[in-house]
Write a protein that holds these residues in place. Structure first.
Motif, PDB file in Angstrom:
ATOM      1  N   ARG A  78       0.925  -1.164   0.077  1.00 37.65           N
ATOM      2  CA  ARG A  78      -0.116   0.092   0.130  1.00 37.65           C
ATOM      3  C   ARG A  78       1.108   1.405   0.081  1.00 37.65           C
ATOM      4  O   ARG A  78       1.724   1.082   0.776  1.00 37.65           O
ATOM      5  CB  ARG A  78      -0.793   0.042   1.054  1.00 37.65           C
ATOM      6  N   TRP A 120       1.237  -8.027   7.925  1.00 38.54           N
ATOM      7  CA  TRP A 120       0.091  -8.125   7.091  1.00 38.54           C
ATOM      8  C   TRP A 120      -0.488  -9.599   7.166  1.00 38.54           C
ATOM      9  O   TRP A 120      -1.651  -9.669   7.223  1.00 38.54           O
ATOM     10  CB  TRP A 120       0.077  -7.491   5.592  1.00 38.54           C
ATOM     11  N   ARG A 124      -4.040 -10.605   8.501  1.00 42.03           N
ATOM     12  CA  ARG A 124      -5.049 -11.385   7.620  1.00 42.03           C
ATOM     13  C   ARG A 124      -5.358 -12.865   7.958  1.00 42.03           C
ATOM     14  O   ARG A 124      -6.646 -13.195   7.879  1.00 42.03           O
ATOM     15  CB  ARG A 124      -4.436 -11.442   6.178  1.00 42.03           C
ATOM     16  N   ALA A 154     -14.114  -1.765   7.910  1.00 43.04           N
ATOM     17  CA  ALA A 154     -13.895  -2.220   6.495  1.00 43.04           C
ATOM     18  C   ALA A 154     -15.325  -2.826   6.188  1.00 43.04           C
ATOM     19  O   ALA A 154     -15.838  -3.044   5.203  1.00 43.04           O
ATOM     20  CB  ALA A 154     -12.831  -3.005   6.326  1.00 43.04           C
ATOM     21  N   THR A 198     -19.189  -0.321   3.588  1.00 41.53           N
ATOM     22  CA  THR A 198     -19.205  -0.955   2.332  1.00 41.53           C
ATOM     23  C   THR A 198     -20.406  -1.881   2.194  1.00 41.53           C
ATOM     24  O   THR A 198     -21.212  -1.634   1.264  1.00 41.53           O
ATOM     25  CB  THR A 198     -17.962  -1.941   2.394  1.00 41.53           C
ATOM     26  N   THR A 235     -23.729  -0.819  -0.154  1.00 38.10           N
ATOM     27  CA  THR A 235     -24.278  -1.688  -1.204  1.00 38.10           C
ATOM     28  C   THR A 235     -25.687  -1.749  -1.217  1.00 38.10           C
ATOM     29  O   THR A 235     -26.550  -1.891  -2.382  1.00 38.10           O
ATOM     30  CB  THR A 235     -23.403  -2.691  -1.122  1.00 38.10           C
ATOM     31  N   HIS A 270      -3.006   0.446  -4.273  1.00 41.11           N
ATOM     32  CA  HIS A 270      -1.763  -0.415  -4.174  1.00 41.11           C
ATOM     33  C   HIS A 270      -0.648   0.330  -4.530  1.00 41.11           C
ATOM     34  O   HIS A 270      -0.453   1.575  -4.970  1.00 41.11           O
ATOM     35  CB  HIS A 270      -1.748  -1.603  -5.148  1.00 41.11           C
ATOM     36  N   PRO A 314     -15.365  -6.030  -7.970  1.00 39.06           N
ATOM     37  CA  PRO A 314     -16.100  -5.300  -6.840  1.00 39.06           C
ATOM     38  C   PRO A 314     -15.295  -5.499  -5.283  1.00 39.06           C
ATOM     39  O   PRO A 314     -15.480  -4.617  -4.560  1.00 39.06           O
ATOM     40  CB  PRO A 314     -17.488  -5.745  -6.789  1.00 39.06           C
ATOM     41  N   ARG A 372      -4.662  -8.936  -2.083  1.00 41.32           N
ATOM     42  CA  ARG A 372      -5.154  -8.169  -1.166  1.00 41.32           C
ATOM     43  C   ARG A 372      -6.590  -8.025  -1.524  1.00 41.32           C
ATOM     44  O   ARG A 372      -7.311  -7.161  -1.060  1.00 41.32           O
ATOM     45  CB  ARG A 372      -4.530  -6.629  -1.608  1.00 41.32           C
ATOM     46  N   CYS A 425     -10.468  -8.305  -1.049  1.00 39.64           N
ATOM     47  CA  CYS A 425     -11.470  -8.236  -0.002  1.00 39.64           C
ATOM     48  C   CYS A 425     -11.810  -9.610   0.816  1.00 39.64           C
ATOM     49  O   CYS A 425     -12.212 -10.661   0.055  1.00 39.64           O
ATOM     50  CB  CYS A 425     -12.851  -7.761  -0.258  1.00 39.64           C
ATOM     51  N   PRO A 426     -11.308  -9.665   2.121  1.00 43.17           N
ATOM     52  CA  PRO A 426     -11.652 -11.068   2.816  1.00 43.17           C
ATOM     53  C   PRO A 426     -13.089 -11.221   3.037  1.00 43.17           C
ATOM     54  O   PRO A 426     -13.425 -12.215   3.661  1.00 43.17           O
ATOM     55  CB  PRO A 426     -10.650 -11.197   3.844  1.00 43.17           C
TER      56      PRO A 426
END
Ligand code: HEM
Length: 799
Positions: free
Chosen positions: A384, A409, A413, A600, A604, A608, A671, A727, A733, A735-736
């Motif tokens: 990042r 990271w 994660r 996060a 989001t 949506t 990124h 999306p 990286r 989205c988890p």
């Protein structure tokens, strides 16, 4: 689209002029300033270079000469960097006292050290925080503890005796039968080899990496290793790289990178070897510095003219004409994803922009985006950018979403996935989501009941934005902390003051994190003045966030061990791990992780759902079709469940089509390239920020038929358009939270459609203006008219 007022060149230039004038005045006002602000004393300085011209080498002697003259505690300004110089016992003790030691435990992120320190992630150069703590713990436990040192005593004895043996044998060979004669020996390399062999044996068990024979002494590999270590320390000399202090010079790689690749240049080496005498560094001389600055400015002008030819020779991606200093900043319009789409529409889908001092690759085509995240390039683009404005909000770039690709990271994660977002955990928490979704249905029904005025066919107006945010917040809170009690004691967070403030905090976080909203991220000089006050706002926000996350952690800590074990929440599990490894699982790490997921995973998802409902209100035929599907496949005798979603293909098309038109992260999260790479046959330099315009790719007319139209049918089996969507991003990286967002949004939409009839508030279509920030909020919160479907009233009244 609006032009950002502060990106207008004239204003930017005015700001720059003000800056330069300010710099001159700051030199004159230096002394009075120091007195009024109680800063440490500071010798007279020059504009721009500050005190750089006073430095002589070797630096410790040069600084001693300055402190001898001006006092033992001084605040110097080396270019743009304030430097506290301490040369007395009392002040040094205060710096490392219990009160100040933590505050001084960071290392300066000197840009020249970025490469040698693997992006500031080595033990000696990482900032104080979980990564450093982990490395320090490993180094101590594995090598430097008393236990290990005692265990390795034999190695050291052997190596020391090895030196004695070799000196003796040299003497023996040279003594010419004169047993009383002396032999000349060179000690430096022998002593270095001793230290190297001892370290190698402690960390790797043997010294064979360097030589097969006697030891490393004298081997070519060992000699080169010694040179490498010496070179590293030479380059790490605290003030050898001018670009660390005058950010503008970094663009031209003056001194810093040059010395990285040509270490034996006259600039550094000779002055160090003259141990006794102090020498002025030639490039610190003011006249030369000013000459460099002038050259720079001239270069900037010429670079604008030569831009195109340069691009061709280096095969850099194309770049629209730019202005000196501001580069392409003046071209940006808001919201940024639309502003960038307008630029790529005009100049091509792969562009290299220069936003002030920062190169930015903008990608707006499927082909190029796929290449950015291909197996070959994904790791190189997994960093990042360290936008200075994000330093505070990301705890010095150590949060899950903003940490660079690396061990920290990976660890965060892994925890987030295992503790919260794995399919197993998601399935275990399905009941929370159902309960929260039905809570919304119950509250809407009771609002309608209270307002219907005996007219059972009448509609009631409801505001959806805050309800949807509260849903997402409650779901996340229950998954990471087990309950929503932190925010309210009663019915739910809906409407509580604390929840409202939390929503504002998340919204503010994403607004401040907007990839190009802080001019200081691109024009380093402006950072000194915090134009727009972003830094101040972030500090305030951070303080509030800290208090809130600490409250969540403390409340969990007060629970009994059995309760914590039974609930299996992320914070509970991490507090348990803290007992085994307090150095890694600190409160700071737990709080940062909790807040990363809370922010996060809320805005989001709720944005949506709000877009999806707005699209349905503007397209009643789609709403009718979705309702019919639910009636046929679920019926009206029971409420829809998460397990029904797989059996509602049209509803899933509605969700996918919503994400196509309104992707929750329209430019993903920025990124940055860790190495030079090739995209679409162009060379992308190392350190380039990457903005992938998912919004533009999802609306590319070359790929999608009627790209701006809401047509869920395009995804129906059989007539699937072979469009390509990102999306949730791509690669490492990615989205988890996709699984959680999909389950939560689909269940909420299905429940709202099954239970209620929906209508727009007036004749006009719901306003679809897009707001700003890193995420994609609706500019105006959604309001709609609602009434229960007659055959659902029974079920709703039992909720
Ligand atoms: C519809 C809802 C959502 C959308 C559209 C979305 C989209 C995205 C996007 C585009 C990224 C950036 C990917 C990249 O850097 O290339 C991202 C990252 C991330 N998302 Fe989501 N997201 C959603 C929901 C969630 C949820 C529910 C969570 C759960 C906590 C979550 C957690 C994260 C995290 C932690 C990251 C950073 C990943 C990293 O840097 O390694 N997201 N998301």
């Amino acid at each position: 689209m609006e032009t950002l007022p502060y990106y207008l060149t004239s204003i930017t230039i005015a700001i720059l002029l003000t800056l330069i004038i300010n710099l001159f005045f700051s030199a004159i006002n230096n002394r009075s300033n120091i007195e009024s602000k109680k800063l440490p004393p500071s010798p007279p300085s020059l504009p721009i270079v500050g005190h750089l011209h006073l430095l002589k080498r070797p630096l410790h002697r040069g600084l001693a000469a300055i402190t001898d003259h001006h006092g033992p505690v001084l605040l110097l300004r080396l270019g743009s960097r304030p430097v506290l110089v301490v040369a007395s016992r009392g002040a040094a003790e205060q710096c490392f006292s219990a009160a100040n030691d933590v505050a001084f435990a960071n290392r300066p992120l000197l840009p020249s050290m970025k490469y040698l320190t693997h992006d500031y992630t080595t033990l000696a150069f990482a900032n104080y925080g979980p990564l450093w703590r982990n490395l320090r713990r490993i180094a101590t436990a594995e090598v430097l503890s008393t236990h290990r040192l005692t265990a390795c005593a034999a190695f050291r004895t052997e190596e020391v005796r090895g030196i004695a043996r070799r000196i003796f044998s040299d003497w023996n060979a040279n003594k010419n039968d004169e047993s009383s004669s002396f032999t000349k020996v060179e000690m430096k390399s022998r002593l270095f080899d001793l230290a190297l062999n001892v370290m190698m044996r402690m960390i790797a068990g043997r010294k064979y990496t360097f030589s097969q024979g006697e030891g490393v002494g004298g081997s070519e590999a060992a000699k080169r290793f010694r040179e490498m270590v010496e070179e590293t320390f030479l380059l790490a000399d605290s003030a050898s790289n001018l670009g660390d202090f005058l950010p503008m010079l970094r663009w031209f790689d003056i001194g810093a990178h040059y010395t990285l690749y040509c270490p034996s240049t006259a600039v550094l080496t000779p002055s160090l070897s003259t141990a006794g005498a102090m020498e002025t560094l030639p490039y610190y001389l003011t006249s030369i510095t000013i000459a460099i600055l002038l050259t720079l400015i001239i270069n900037l002008f010429f670079s604008a003219i030569n831009n195109r030819s340069n691009i061709e020779s280096k095969k850099l991606p194309p770049s629209p004409p730019s202005l000196p200093i501001v580069g392409h900043l003046h071209l940006l319009k808001r919201p940024l994803h639309r502003g960038l789409a307008a630029i790529t529409d005009h100049h091509g889908p792969v562009l290299l922009l220069r936003l002030g001092s920062r190169p930015v690759l903008v990608v707006a085509s499927r082909g190029a985006a796929e290449q950015c995240f291909s197996a070959a390039n994904d790791v190189a683009f997994a960093n990042r950018p360290r936008l200075p404005s994000m330093k505070y909000l990301t705890h010095d770039y150590t949060t899950l979403a903003f940490a660079n690709y690396g061990p920290l990271w990976r660890n965060l994660r892994r925890i987030a996935t295992a503790e919260v977002l794995s399919t197993h955990r998601l399935t275990a928490c399905a009941a929370f989501r159902t309960e929260e979704v039905r809570g919304i249905a119950r509250r809407i029904f009771s609002d309608w009941n209270a307002n219907k005025n005996d007219e059972s066919s009448s509609f009631t107006k409801v505001e959806m934005k805050s309800r949807l945010f509260d849903l997402a917040l409650n779901v996340m809170m229950r998954m990471i902390a087990g309950r929503k009690y932190t925010f309210s004691q009663g019915e739910g967070v809906g409407g509580s003051e604390a929840a409202k403030r939390f929503r504002e905090m998340v919204e503010e976080t994403f607004l401040l994190a907007d990839s190009a909203s802080n001019l200081g991220d691109f024009l380093p000089m402006l950072r000194w003045f915090d134009i727009g006050g972003a830094e101040k706002r972030m500090r305030k926000l951070l303080k509030e966030r800290e208090e809130l996350s600490q409250k969540i952690v403390d409340e969990k800590r007060r629970e009994s061990e059995e309760e914590i074990k039974k609930e299996q929440t992320m914070i509970g599990d991490l507090l348990e791990s803290q007992k085994q490894d307090p150095d890694f699982y600190t409160d700071e790490t737990i709080k940062a992780l909790a807040f990363s997921l809370l922010s996060a995973g809320t805005d989001t998802t709720s944005n949506t759902i709000e877009w999806a409902m707005s699209l349905l209100l503007n397209n009643p035929e789609v709403l009718r079709k979705a309702a019919t599907e639910i009636d046929v496949r679920v019926g009206t005798d029971r409420l829809v469940e998460e397990s029904d979603i797989a059996n509602l293909p049209y509803l899933r098309c509605v969700f996918t089509e919503t994400l196509r038109l309104y992707p929750g992260g329209p430019l993903l999260v920025p990124h940055e390239s860790a190495t030079e790479l090739t995209i679409a046959n162009y060379t992308v330099p190392q350190g380039t920020m990457l903005l992938v315009n998912a919004y533009a790719i999802h609306r590319d007319p070359a790929v999608w038929r009627e790209p701006t139209k809401f047509k869920p049918e395009r995804f129906e089996a059989g007539r699937e358009e072979k469009g390509w969507m990102i999306p949730f991003g791509m690669g490492r990286r990615r989205c988890p939270g996709e699984g959680l967002a999909t389950r939560e949004a689909s269940l909420l939409l299905a429940t709202m459609i099954q239970c209620f009839e929906w209508k727009r508030v007036g004749e006009e279509e719901v306003d679809m203006t897009e707001g700003m920030g890193l995420t994609l909020p609706k500019a105006l919160p959604l309001e709609a008219l609602v009434r229960p479907r007659p055959n659902m009233i029974d079920l709703l009244s039992k909720l």
